[in-house]
Design a protein around this motif. Structure first.
Motif: not given
Length: 248
Positions: A53-81
């Motif tokens: 899974a490759l995530v790319a782009g441009e983001i402007t924000t004042d917060c921190y988000v753990d993108i790799p963890e979000l990616v894995r959680e999303t894939i898990r919830d969809i059912g790819y295990h």
């Protein structure tokens, strides 16, 4: 004057289709950032392929988000295990390439930073769409039924009714129209990813019984429908506006 008859076909894909997986990952990143910083500007895209899974782009924000963890959680919830599916949320590679927002975009959306008082930045596109009275969702019948079929595919996979199904899948519905009014469902196609040890005959029977028949389309109501419509009708035979699995 003769009757105008034509066929209209729409398709839908399940949440496990690569296009939908990519959309779900991008949307989960947007949701997480807006939840922490409502002024976040998130322009990111996701590419998925076997084990990556490759995530790319441009983001402007004042917060921190753990993108790799979000990616894995999303894939898990969809059912790819499992790597046997070509994708495993625990072992897949996750690559991120995030830059700051382009200065050209900034001056188009930040007050006082552009050449003109009017603001705006975005892609140039041409789209069409319309609301209609064919379904309670105010959407054309073919796409509504196609979505309901893929939704049902996901439901019977996750609740264990058809535990041999895997996340990827697709549906296609063709409806015959007469003078602009749906007359009958002509063709239904359902494609489902599944375990390799399931025979075609078993798969076919299960999809027909647990997915297609739940829409209850094969009933003699189409002449009535073409004669004077069905939207807002209260007769029992027009319960097709409420798919029967919603009552289970």
């Amino acid at each position: 004057m003769g009757k105008e008859q034509y066929f209209f076909t729409s398709e839908s894909v399940t949440e496990g289709h690569p296009d939908k997986v990519a959309d779900a990952i991008s949307d989960s990143i947007l949701d997480a950032m807006v939840a922490k910083d409502k002024n976040s500007r998130v322009a990111c895209e996701t590419l998925v392929t076997t084990g990556l899974a490759l995530v790319a782009g441009e983001i402007t924000t004042d917060c921190y988000v753990d993108i790799p963890e979000l990616v894995r959680e999303t894939i898990r919830d969809i059912g790819y295990h499992s790597s046997q599916m070509g994708f495993d949320w625990q072992t897949c590679s996750v690559i991120t390439s995030i830059d700051q927002q382009s200065s050209d975009i900034v001056q188009g959306v930040n007050v006082g930073e552009g050449l003109f008082k009017e603001q705006g930045a975005g892609d140039q596109g041409l789209m069409f769409g319309y609301a209609c009275n064919e379904t309670p969702e105010l959407m054309p019948m073919p796409i509504t039924y196609a979505h309901q079929l893929t939704s049902r595919l996901a439901k019977v996979r996750k609740n264990g009714a058809l535990d041999f199904l895997r996340p990827d899948g697709k549906s296609q519905v063709t409806v015959e129209y007469e003078n602009g009014t749906p007359k009958r469902v002509d063709t239904i196609i359902v494609s489902a990813q599944h375990k390799p040890d399931v025979s075609h005959e078993d798969l076919k029977e299960a999809i027909i019984e647990e997915v297609i028949k739940y829409l209850d389309l094969l009933r003699p109501i189409y002449r009535k429908t073409s004669a004077y419509g069905h939207f807002g009708r209260s007769e029992p035979e027009f319960s097709w506006e409420k798919p029967i699995w919603q009552n289970h």
